[in-house]
Design a protein around this motif. Structure first.
Motif, mmCIF file in Angstrom:
data_model
loop_
_atom_site.group_PDB
_atom_site.id
_atom_site.type_symbol
_atom_site.label_atom_id
_atom_site.label_comp_id
_atom_site.label_asym_id
_atom_site.label_seq_id
_atom_site.Cartn_x
_atom_site.Cartn_y
_atom_site.Cartn_z
ATOM 1 N N ALA A 183 0.874 -1.327 0.012
ATOM 2 C CA ALA A 183 -0.032 0.075 0.085
ATOM 3 C C ALA A 183 0.917 1.114 0.048
ATOM 4 O O ALA A 183 0.627 2.322 -0.518
ATOM 5 C CB ALA A 183 -0.855 0.004 1.118
ATOM 6 N N THR A 184 1.926 1.149 0.812
ATOM 7 C CA THR A 184 3.017 2.577 1.014
ATOM 8 C C THR A 184 3.558 2.619 -0.474
ATOM 9 O O THR A 184 3.194 3.733 -1.095
ATOM 10 C CB THR A 184 4.111 2.136 1.617
ATOM 11 N N VAL A 191 0.701 9.545 -5.479
ATOM 12 C CA VAL A 191 0.708 10.803 -4.982
ATOM 13 C C VAL A 191 1.976 11.427 -5.799
ATOM 14 O O VAL A 191 1.597 12.614 -6.210
ATOM 15 C CB VAL A 191 0.909 10.633 -3.512
ATOM 16 N N LEU A 192 3.016 10.821 -5.905
ATOM 17 C CA LEU A 192 4.028 11.505 -6.886
ATOM 18 C C LEU A 192 3.598 11.935 -8.327
ATOM 19 O O LEU A 192 3.800 12.913 -8.809
ATOM 20 C CB LEU A 192 5.169 10.629 -6.808
ATOM 21 N N VAL A 194 0.453 12.232 -9.414
ATOM 22 C CA VAL A 194 -0.517 13.473 -9.434
ATOM 23 C C VAL A 194 0.214 14.681 -9.170
ATOM 24 O O VAL A 194 -0.201 15.715 -9.558
ATOM 25 C CB VAL A 194 -1.565 13.245 -8.505
ATOM 26 N N LEU A 195 0.976 14.887 -7.950
ATOM 27 C CA LEU A 195 1.705 16.059 -7.672
ATOM 28 C C LEU A 195 2.518 16.679 -8.921
ATOM 29 O O LEU A 195 2.598 17.851 -9.033
ATOM 30 C CB LEU A 195 2.459 15.607 -6.576
ATOM 31 N N ILE A 196 3.429 15.757 -9.514
ATOM 32 C CA ILE A 196 4.119 16.391 -10.563
ATOM 33 C C ILE A 196 3.266 16.590 -11.897
ATOM 34 O O ILE A 196 3.484 17.603 -12.367
ATOM 35 C CB ILE A 196 5.311 15.349 -10.812
ATOM 36 N N TRP A 197 2.419 15.834 -12.222
ATOM 37 C CA TRP A 197 1.803 16.031 -13.464
ATOM 38 C C TRP A 197 0.798 17.268 -13.294
ATOM 39 O O TRP A 197 0.302 17.990 -14.299
ATOM 40 C CB TRP A 197 0.838 14.655 -13.699
ATOM 41 N N LYS A 198 0.209 17.504 -12.025
ATOM 42 C CA LYS A 198 -0.742 18.401 -12.003
ATOM 43 C C LYS A 198 -0.016 19.795 -11.496
ATOM 44 O O LYS A 198 -0.212 20.934 -11.557
ATOM 45 C CB LYS A 198 -2.088 18.142 -11.044
ATOM 46 N N LEU A 232 11.788 13.588 -4.466
ATOM 47 C CA LEU A 232 10.364 13.133 -3.858
ATOM 48 C C LEU A 232 10.402 11.684 -4.423
ATOM 49 O O LEU A 232 9.457 11.258 -3.591
ATOM 50 C CB LEU A 232 9.418 13.941 -4.383
ATOM 51 N N SER A 233 10.871 11.236 -5.238
ATOM 52 C CA SER A 233 10.817 9.750 -5.785
ATOM 53 C C SER A 233 11.156 9.042 -4.563
ATOM 54 O O SER A 233 10.408 7.873 -4.545
ATOM 55 C CB SER A 233 11.522 9.361 -6.990
#
Length: 834
Positions: A183-184, A191-192, A194-198, A232-233
């Motif tokens: 799950a982690t 999250v990574l 979505v955060l980068i793409w948006k 962040l990766s």
């Protein structure tokens, strides 16, 4: 004396290696990537030990690895990648599963490793690094479909390979592989992404609107953002190269191809960071250790043979599946065989955790040193053949694109030049000509000196984008006459100019300069009201007035707006009246280059305008094609349309395009269209009980004869007569209907697709594909017969009948008919004949 410890001398030696590598590579006819790897092995700790692989070298090398993945993301053609993502998925799975499965068996039964060690060893074969991508970029093949799907396959193979590394490493450390662990990883990747793409587009548009390119702050913003995303990766248990690639994809539509920012980004990577990475990788090689330890030979042979055979098998299977040329398949193999990034990550982690011994470590380095030159050589050799296989550009030497850019002040000059950079077609001869007009009023010398200073600024800006320009200075009584005289002297094909808002009320939008130019300037005109930076544009909104399909220079206009949309990475959206929207969208689909396209239509001009104004957003760019006052398509309603737009949307960029005068018409070569000159315009249509053949044919003739309802009715009658009396069966299930009537806007070929079959009189079985050809009876019958022959030939060229019948929609059949591996973009549902 050795190793060298003085930091200045260390840096000098490394830069000297970077300097001489391309010189020697040209003479020795080997890729400079190979020489840089060799310099690293020669001067590194395991060679003559001239240099240490210290923290500085490792730092710059790590940034170089991130830069390779970042450039791969920023240079990928996202529009083509989205259209071919299924092929990227297929190749990605093949080039991962084949090496991973066979490599695991080789590690277990040939090298005698444990199952976890064998899985980790095979993951080094399964992944690959785009180390040879700069060679493909240099050869100009990065936008071809085989290269695009290979880049897409990189991320598909790298993520599971690094996931295997994370799982094996954590299990070795004693971390339980329970549901929380998975799950982690899953939540972290989500999250990574979505955060980068948006997040990057929002932050970049906000920053770019407030900071100009001249300060270098935009370049620093890009570097900081990429490194931040790479870091962040780690929180997603992924390697930094994943974050760098995603950051490059997010910046893809924010950094135009021919912009100073792109020049700075590529210069820093190809000149400094990437060569440092190659030299640092070469320093890891220890030839003596391999010679001393006998088992190293078995490990090296197994690893090298496995990675070459399995990667070649995956590329060859993909090539045969998608019918690419042999050269394309070899380029795919060359790009996917190179091991560096994930391989180094896996072997270092495995060695530190005692999963691998020194033999595997040296084998991994040997595999890198073998695959890097092998991949570079394959891309260099077969990439040239692949580029030579591209359709030849048949542009006449007399067809030149000369863009004249009148400049009056520094701020507007930079933005007008950026617009000219986006419109410049490098496949055609010509150039960009910044022009300053010094008014012959009193102190002319001072005006000339001021103009030369401004032209010097233009030269510096063009040099930063690595685009040549030719500076022009004129002395004239007024600005408009000076521009017109320069157009005639230089034979300019288009004038790219702006206007000032600080004018009187009656002329506050365009002023007298525009009025004089639209009346007397012979070339095409593009008036630009540029409020926001071009790279913050999300959509190119084109409002086509009625009868735009009859507009002079329509092909040139379509080419320009598609090139602009493609280079700034924006969507192209057109608004037009219903009876013309189908034809206009088909013409745009046919033209080069490819870009994202959508359309909206309404029954009346008033409703078209209402829908257009309702959709406008602050980050859009409006394109308004209008005719000159004395033009046949001009009406008083268009006189104040630009003024209405600027009053209603003062913060939105606006382009107003005027055609050339008839005596100065710009000819467009046949290379501007994706199909042969004698091949008609393709229109897709899907048949259903709700959308019968007669309804589709009616829409077709309305598009062919927008101003002649009587002629449209006659054409419909002829086509229906052809359908009910003499349909021609080209192949089982493929029927051709044709008719000649009047003089339509263009010869049309509609591809009708009926999944369940459509009954045709006189034929033994229903037709699944119906081709409807509509030509002009004002032309010789030989031309119509030639077109019929061309259509039949193209049907045969598209492949076996079964392949045509396997298409799921009419647009997919159009894709097969366009040939050369290019895909016909499926139009929006509103634009189909439904």
């Amino acid at each position: 004396m050795f190793p060298v410890t003085d930091p200045i001398l260390v840096f000098t030696i490394i830069m000297l290696c970077i300097l001489v590598a391309p010189v020697f590579s040209a003479r020795l006819r080997i890729p400079d990537l190979v020489l840089l790897l060799g310099f690293g092995a020669l001067f590194g700790p395991n060679g003559f030990h001239v240099l240490e692989r210290n923290t500085a070298v490792t730092l710059l090398g790590s940034i170089g690895l991130l830069y390779i993945m970042f450039l791969a993301g920023i240079e990928i053609d996202l529009h083509r990648f989205i259209r071919s993502y299924k092929r990227s998925l297929v190749f990605g799975l093949l080039t991962f599963i084949i090496p991973q499965s066979l490599g695991t068996l080789a590690g277990r039964y040939v090298l005698g490793m444990s199952w976890p060690a064998s899985l980790l060893l095979a993951s080094m074969f399964a992944s690959h690094t785009l180390l040879a991508y700069p060679l493909a970029s240099r050869l100009g093949i990065t936008r071809s479909e085989p290269v695009v799907i290979t880049v897409g396959a990189t991320i598909i193979t790298t993520i599971p390979a690094l996931l295997i590394l994370a799982v094996i490493a954590d299990s070795t450390r004693g971390i339980p592989l329970n549901a929380g662990f998975w799950a982690t990883i899953g939540f972290g990747m989500l999250v990574l992404t979505v955060l980068i793409w948006k997040g990057i587009p929002l932050a970049a548009r906000w920053f770019f609107q407030r900071v100009t390119e001249e300060s270098n702050a935009q370049f620093l913003f890009v570097i900081v953002t990429v490194c931040g995303c790479a870091y962040l990766s780690h929180f997603a248990r992924m390697e930094p190269i994943i974050g760098a690639f995603l950051a490059g994809a997010a910046f893809n539509r924010l950094i135009p191809e021919n912009s100073p920012l792109m020049s700075r980004v590529t210069f820093a990577g190809n000149t400094l960071f990437i060569p440092f990475f190659l030299i640092s990788v070469g320093m890891l090689m220890d030839v003596r250790a391999m010679l001393i330890v006998p088992r190293s030979w078995l490990v090296v042979a197994t690893m090298v043979i496995m990675v070459v055979i399995t990667k070649y098998a995956a590329a060859e299977i993909t090539r045969r599946m998608f019918r690419y040329s042999r050269a394309s398949g070899q380029v795919m193999f060359g790009l996917s065989v190179v091991q560096a990034a994930a391989t180094l990550a896996a072997v270092v982690v495995g060695y530190n955790l005692n999963i691998f011994d020194e033999a595997v470590l040296n084998g991994a380095i040997a595999m890198i040193l073998v695959t890097c030159p092998l991949g570079a050589w394959m891309v260099e050799r077969y990439g040239r053949r692949m580029a030579a296989e591209e359709p030849p550009q048949s542009v006449s030497a007399s067809v030149e694109q000369r863009l004249l850019v009148p400049v009056a002040n520094p701020e507007s000059a930079v933005r007008l030049l950026d617009m000219a950079f986006m419109l410049r077609n490098t496949d055609r001869p010509g150039g960009i000509y910044p022009l300053n007009i010094a008014l012959d009023h009193g102190n002319t010398d001072a005006a000339v000196a001021q103009g030369e200073k401004l032209l010097g600024l233009c030269m510096a800006h063009a040099a930063s984008a690595d685009i040549p320009v030719s500076l022009e200075m004129r002395v004239a009584v007024n600005v408009s006459d000076g521009i017109i005289h320069a157009v005639r002297e230089l034979r300019s094909s288009m004038v790219v100019t702006g206007w000032s808002d600080n004018q009187s009320t009656s002329i506050r939008i365009f002023g007298t300069v525009m009025h004089h130019l639209t009346e007397k300037c012979p070339s095409r005109l593009l008036f630009c009201r540029l409020i926001r930076p071009l790279n913050t544009t999300s959509r190119l909104m084109v409002l086509f007035p009625p009868l735009s399909s009859r507009r002079r220079n329509l092909s040139a206009l379509i080419r320009d707006i598609k090139m602009l949309a493609q280079r700034i990475g924006s969507e192209l959206r057109i608004h037009a009246i219903e009876n013309e929207a189908f034809l206009l969208e088909a013409l745009i689909q046919k033209a080069r280059p490819s870009c994202r396209l959508s359309s909206a239509q309404a029954g009346t001009w008033e409703k078209v305008q209402q829908g257009f104004f309702a959709e406008i957003k602050p980050d859009d760019m409006i394109v308004l094609p209008v005719d000159r006052r004395n033009g046949i398509l001009w009406t008083p309603a268009f006189e104040y349309l630009p003024e209405r737009i600027t009053e209603r949307f003062p913060e939105v960029n606006l382009l107003v395009a005027y055609p050339s005068l008839p005596v100065f018409d710009e000819e467009i070569g046949v290379d501007d269209m994706e199909q042969d000159e004698e091949f008609p315009l393709l229109l897709p249509a899907d048949l259903s009980p709700e959308n019968p053949l007669e309804k589709v044919l009616r829409r077709m003739v309305e598009a062919a004869y927008p101003a002649g309802p009587g002629m449209a009715g006659k054409a419909l009658e002829n086509l229906l007569a052809s359908a009910h009396s003499y349909p021609v069966e080209l192949a089982p299930g493929i029927v051709l209907l044709h008719a000649r009537c009047g003089d339509p806007e263009q010869t049309l070929l509609m591809i009708c697709h009926a999944p369940d079959g459509w009954p045709m009189p006189g034929l033994p079985s229903p037709a699944r594909i119906i081709l409807v050809l509509l030509g002009a009876n004002t032309r010789p019958p030989e031309e119509h017969l030639k077109t019929l022959s061309c259509v039949a030939s193209r049907i045969r060229k598209a492949g076996q009948t079964a392949e045509l019948h396997s298409a799921k929609c009419a647009a997919e059949i159009c894709a097969m008919l366009t040939g050369n591996g290019k895909r016909f973009s499926q139009p929006s549902s509103k634009a189909e004949f439904k």
